[in-house]
Design an enzyme around this catalytic site. Structure first.
Site, mmCIF file in Angstrom:
data_model
loop_
_atom_site.group_PDB
_atom_site.id
_atom_site.type_symbol
_atom_site.label_atom_id
_atom_site.label_comp_id
_atom_site.label_asym_id
_atom_site.label_seq_id
_atom_site.Cartn_x
_atom_site.Cartn_y
_atom_site.Cartn_z
ATOM 1 N N ASP A 231 0.790 -1.229 0.000
ATOM 2 C CA ASP A 231 0.000 0.000 0.000
ATOM 3 C C ASP A 231 0.820 1.276 0.000
ATOM 4 O O ASP A 231 0.259 2.359 0.070
ATOM 5 C CB ASP A 231 -0.940 0.002 1.217
ATOM 6 C CG ASP A 231 -2.008 1.068 1.144
ATOM 7 O OD1 ASP A 231 -2.505 1.328 0.036
ATOM 8 O OD2 ASP A 231 -2.359 1.640 2.186
ATOM 9 N N HIS B 181 3.504 4.690 5.957
ATOM 10 C CA HIS B 181 3.090 5.313 4.700
ATOM 11 C C HIS B 181 1.811 6.146 4.763
ATOM 12 O O HIS B 181 1.343 6.616 3.705
ATOM 13 C CB HIS B 181 2.987 4.258 3.590
ATOM 14 C CG HIS B 181 1.899 3.251 3.793
ATOM 15 N ND1 HIS B 181 2.155 1.945 4.119
ATOM 16 C CD2 HIS B 181 0.558 3.335 3.674
ATOM 17 C CE1 HIS B 181 1.023 1.279 4.212
ATOM 18 N NE2 HIS B 181 0.032 2.113 3.941
#
Length: 1015
Positions: free
Chosen positions: A371, A576
């Site tokens: 992701d 992230h």
């Protein structure tokens, strides 16, 4: 033949929804609820067990945003249920469409041990496989009132400091019920057959077989007695469910998964609980079924489980030993890879892999980043040096312009290292193994005719509970089923080994894996990014000076524990959705507080080591942590610098009210608007600024992307621009302390509701003009850029990335180049034509864009712009509002080595302390001709505490480089190691002569040396 599939599907949907699924649970009796609302933040289970509960009712409201309510549920299994399977059903007020983005619960036994999690798609609790009848039942449910923030609009719910106190949820159900296993199996049969026939083409005979079987099964269902008629209905489906798959059917390796963002639309503390709830579910499912294989990455999350839920962690450990629970990834968190610095990227692997090795004895070989928002071209080498073999991601399928041409391929990094890579063609890391998704994977797979298999991660993520028993039922039925891909639940390593074996000569993709989406993440939440960059720089300093002091000063103890704790905190915040700036306000508020605390701690470590090295005295000693000599101070050492060593910068007033600054190396003109209208490299006589244009031009654009506010910067933002050229004041000011002889011009501007004060600084002996920019930013949905139009014909730009740089075209010949209208750079970005280049350096900015234009005179202008600030309103409506200090600089006449040197200089300030001794460098790189291509990345003591010195260096220019590493220690030996400081068996022995080591590096190679010594 008449096609009545639509009618059959319509009938199937209604009968399933209105009759069969409701019949999965038969007779039911209520549980008695009691409730206690925890004050403030979550409490340990022991405190909840002893709390004063009050009577509660089904239907009552609970939970202000981010609050926690504990429900004690008690009841008795009716005597007449003896021999039946009994489960508890608890509905906290779930929205079935949003698994993972709302309230969740964790169920405990009366003694406080964990049973399983409660989620929208997983709301049952086991009571008895075969009830005795009459047994007492008691559960304790920790219910988390996480607000639903998935709708992209500004909200005050993103921080507990601003969220209102009104309850968000209602307790909908708390009961004991008989679980009708045959009905549940019938639901699974019909779902698989129905979803399969929906994917088959209109001329496929198999589809008509399935239609007829569904009709027969529905005819066999007695709607007044579903449970009693379920076996007969299942019999009508047995034949079509036993027909084997075609020999050429695509093969899917299904891996249980529960992608959990370490922070996003919830704070870090809630992720700790999401991990507990999800792993509890997985362990409970593994205890029910030996079919499941579940992969979990992010060592940090398992470390949280160890700290906060040790009994659950031990259950996980047992399942790992048995093989059903599989650690993957080998990183501390699933980090961003665009903006994380080189050394920090290495430490992601060091601390992640070491955790899995020490806790479970497992050497993870898969790098698991489904992701993250694009992938640096430096990553393949780091993967290999970590001892890993495979790479997996999913996110590139989100690209909006170009479809990536491969699903299985070799990925080649900037140094030439290749890693076997897979993108699951199912295009999700949260699959439910539905027929639609399985069919999409088979159709979408781009290696047909060469490869036969792909991987599918299945399970609800982000606190949705992970894999479910329903998913396992679908996998069981599609293991070998005509018309469907073959689904086999297996470990990721098994998939990669098989895929590699059948397709060893897969195509090669060279360079970064650029995500054509989420480009705004290079800029959003500037203070989070600044905190990361400054922490990385301070960690370099702390390790360097601490190692030097530990090896030279008797009694000084290397701060192993402090450095490890700080490193892990920094690595966590590189997750992230934290470093990219895409989390809620709470996350970034805490990040700012954390970075401030770490800064104070690291400065304390640096100061203690430096004072230990210099000893008592009144002289001022200047420390230089940069990997290059600076103004007479050696790299990695300290020296006295006499006052007035360099002549001051000459300043001349211009007729337009501006100033001309000259230090003998650069002659810089600032006009009456405070803009840089000239920057001449006096050695070459070359002008850096394009004729008729001006650098340090602040530009404001509207910034309202089509979606994903904090994430996206859409190209149409460029259609409107406002140049900020109005000046409130322009004056020559005295330089800051320590800037003796520097010339400083202060420029003040106001725009909108914002204000900016810039200090344009030219220092004696400097080859860079600096722009120290202080902003009070009060704009909304705007992006602020700083533009430098340069008189350079550059066909490509070179942007620093981890352990090197990446070249990108400045043209837009193809859609691939055009899509890179916003790019990431670390400390520097350089554009050049043969024989001449210009670099832009910065201390905390990552987003850039580079464009080219041909002037009427035939010359080319290459414009480099830094993206300074954004102001998106979701998920944090106050993103970046307030005061900022951002520093950047222009380096005319810069070669690659100059860009590297000046990039380090602006990020690693000199530090002056009182003392009586200068400090010789512990290590020093010497290159023939002084090219400056070899750069020291880290100097530290070995992590195992044995006292060896570890030095990591790399080649920065993209060329072969040789030199010697001088070490001011009595060397005994040297070993080339991997990132975890383990000797690499296939590396040739290095020559050690008179305290130095000969090194030879290929372009962009990373070399880690472990140096043993006497004393």
């Amino acid at each position: 033949m008449h096609d009545d599939r639509d009618l059959v599907e319509q009938r199937l949907r209604r009968v399933l929804d209105e009759r069969i699924r409701p019949a999965v649970y038969g007779a039911a009796v209520p549980l008695t609820p009691e409730r206690w609302d925890a004050p403030g933040e979550p409490v340990p289970v022991a405190e909840a067990l002893a709390a004063p509960y009050r009577p509660a009712e089904v239907g009552e409201r609970w939970g202000p945003a981010w609050g926690t309510s504990w429900f004690r549920l008690t009841g008795r299994v009716p005597a007449e249920w003896a021999g039946l399977r009994v489960e508890a059903r608890v509905d906290l007020g779930f929205d079935r469409r949003l698994a993972g983005f709302q309230c969740e619960g964790l169920v405990h036994r009366p003694d406080g041990t964990v049973v399983k999690g409660l989620h929208p798609q997983n709301d049952w609790v086991p009571v008895a496989r075969a009830a005795r009848g009459g047994e007492e039942v008691a559960f304790l449910v920790e219910a988390a009132a996480n607000p639903t923030l998935a709708e992209p609009r500004p909200t005050v719910l993103g921080d507990r400091l601003t969220a209102p106190e009104e309850p968000l949820y209602r307790l909908v159900r708390a009961e004991l019920a008989v679980f009708e296993a045959e009905v549940w199996e019938l639901v699974a049969d019909l779902e698989v057959v129905g979803s399969l026939l929906a994917e088959l083409s209109t001329d496929d005979a198999r589809r008509f077989e399935l239609v007829r079987a569904v009709e027969a099964a529905l005819d066999a269902v007695d709607l007044a007695d579903v449970a009693g008629s379920a076996p007969a209905a299942r019999a009508q489906l047995a034949g079509v469910l036993s027909a084997p798959a075609h020999a050429s059917a695509h093969r899917l390796s299904a891996v249980g998964h529960a992608h959990i963002d370490s922070a996003w639309l919830w704070p870090l503390r809630e992720t700790v609980r999401k991990v507990a709830r999800t792993t509890a579910n997985v362990v409970a499912l593994l205890e029910e079924s030996d079919e499941l294989v579940f992969a979990m990455s992010q060592a940090q999350q398992l470390d949280w489980l160890k700290e906060h839920r040790p009994e659950l962690f031990e259950r996980v450990r047992r399942r790992i030993a048995e093989g059903g629970f599989v650690p993957v990834g080998g990183m501390w968190v699933e980090s961003d890879t665009n903006m994380v610095g080189g050394e920090a990227m290495a430490r992601q692997f060091v601390y992640g892999k070491r955790f899995f090795l020490e806790e479970f004895g497992i050497e993870t070989e898969e790098v698991w980043l489904p992701d993250s928002f694009g992938y640096t071209a430096a990553l393949p080498q780091l993967v290999k040096l970590s001892g890993s073999r495979w790479f997996l991601t999913q996110k590139i399928s989100w690209s909006r312009t170009n479809a990536f041409p491969h699903h299985t391929f070799w990925w080649e990094g900037i140094d030439g290292t290749r890693v076997f890579t897979h993108f699951p063609p199912i295009d999700t890391y949260n699959s439910d193994l539905s027929g639609r998704e399985l069919a999409h994977a088979a159709r979408n797979y781009r290696e047909k005719g060469r490869g036969t298999r792909s991987l599918v991660p299945f399970g609800f993520g982000d606190g949705g509970g992970g894999p479910t028993r329903e998913m396992l039922a679908r996998a069981r039925r599609t293991r070998d089923l005509e018309g469907s891909p073959r689904v086999a639940i297996e470990r990721p390593a098994e998939f990669f080994a098989k895929a590699h074996e059948e397709y060893p000569h897969a195509p090669v993709w060279v360079g970064e894996l650029y995500l054509e989406l989420h480009r705004g993440t290079y800029t959003s939440q500037a203070k989070t990014k600044q905190g990361n960059r400054h922490s990385e720089s301070l960690l370099r300093e702390a390790e360097l000076w601490a190692a030097t002091a530990a090896l030279r000063v008797p009694g000084y103890a290397y701060p192993y524990a402090e450095l490890e704790r700080i490193w892990k905190t920094v690595l966590l915040h590189q997750f992230h959705d934290i470093l990219p700036g895409s989390s809620i306000a709470w996350v970034h508020r805490e990040a700012r507080e954390t970075y401030a605390r770490l800064r104070a701690e690291l400065l304390g470590l640096v100061d203690a080591a430096q004072r230990a090295l210099t000893g008592p005295g009144q002289d001022t000693v200047v420390f230089n942590a940069a990997p290059h000599e600076r103004d007479g101070v050696p790299a990695g050492g300290a020296a006295r610098r006499p006052a007035g060593a360099r002549p001051p910068v000459a300043v001349t007033e211009r007729a337009d009210g501006g100033y001309l600054l000259d230090n003998g190396l650069l002659r810089v003109a600032v006009d009456g608007r405070g803009l840089l209208v000239s920057a001449v490299d006096l050695a070459s006589g070359r002008e850096a600024v394009a004729p008729g244009l001006a650098g340090n031009l602040l530009q404001l654009h509207p910034d309202f992307p089509n979606a994903w506010d904090a994430w996206d910067l859409d190209e149409f933002y460029r259609n409107r621009v406002r140049d900020l050229v109005a000046v409130e004041s322009l004056e020559l000011v005295e330089p800051d302390a320590g800037d003796e002889g520097a010339a400083t011009v202060r420029v003040t501007r106001a725009f909108g509701a914002s204000r900016v004060v810039q200090l344009v600084v030219l220092r004696p002996g400097a080859r860079v003009v600096e722009f120290d920019t202080h902003l009070d930013w009060r704009e909304s949905e705007q992006v602020l850029k700083a533009a430098f139009p340069l008189d350079v014909k550059a066909d490509e730009s070179a942007a620093e990335t981890q352990f090197g740089h990446v070249n990108r075209p400045t043209h837009t010949n193809t859609s691939w180049e055009a899509a890179k209208f916003e790019i990431c750079a670390h400390r520097w970005l350089r554009v050049a034509e043969p024989g001449y280049g210009v670099a832009v350096v910065n201390d905390s900015t990552y987003g850039h864009d580079v464009t080219r234009d041909v002037r009427p005179d035939g010359g080319q202008t290459t414009t480099v712009r830094l993206s300074l600030l954004r102001a998106p309103r979701y998920p944090d409506p106050e993103t970046d509002q307030g005061e900022h200090r951002l520093r950047f600089g222009l380096v005319p006449g810069a070669e690659l080595a100059d860009a590297v040197r000046e990039g380090h200089r602006i990020n690693l300030p000199e530090r002056a302390v009182p003392g009586g001794a200068e400090v010789a460098p512990l290590v020093e790189v010497v290159e023939p001709g002084g090219e400056g291509s070899l750069v020291v990345s880290a100097v530290k003591l070995a992590d195992d505490g044995g006292g060896d010195l570890v030095v990591r260096l790399y080649e920065s220019g993209g060329r072969r480089a040789t030199g010697r590493l001088r070490v001011d220690l009595p060397l005994v030996g040297v070993a080339v190691t991997d990132l975890l400081e383990r000797p690499l068996a296939d590396e040739p022995a290095l020559e050690v002569t008179e305290g130095s080591v000969a090194v030879s590096l290929r372009p962009f190679q990373i070399l880690t040396l472990r140096l043993s010594h006497r004393g």
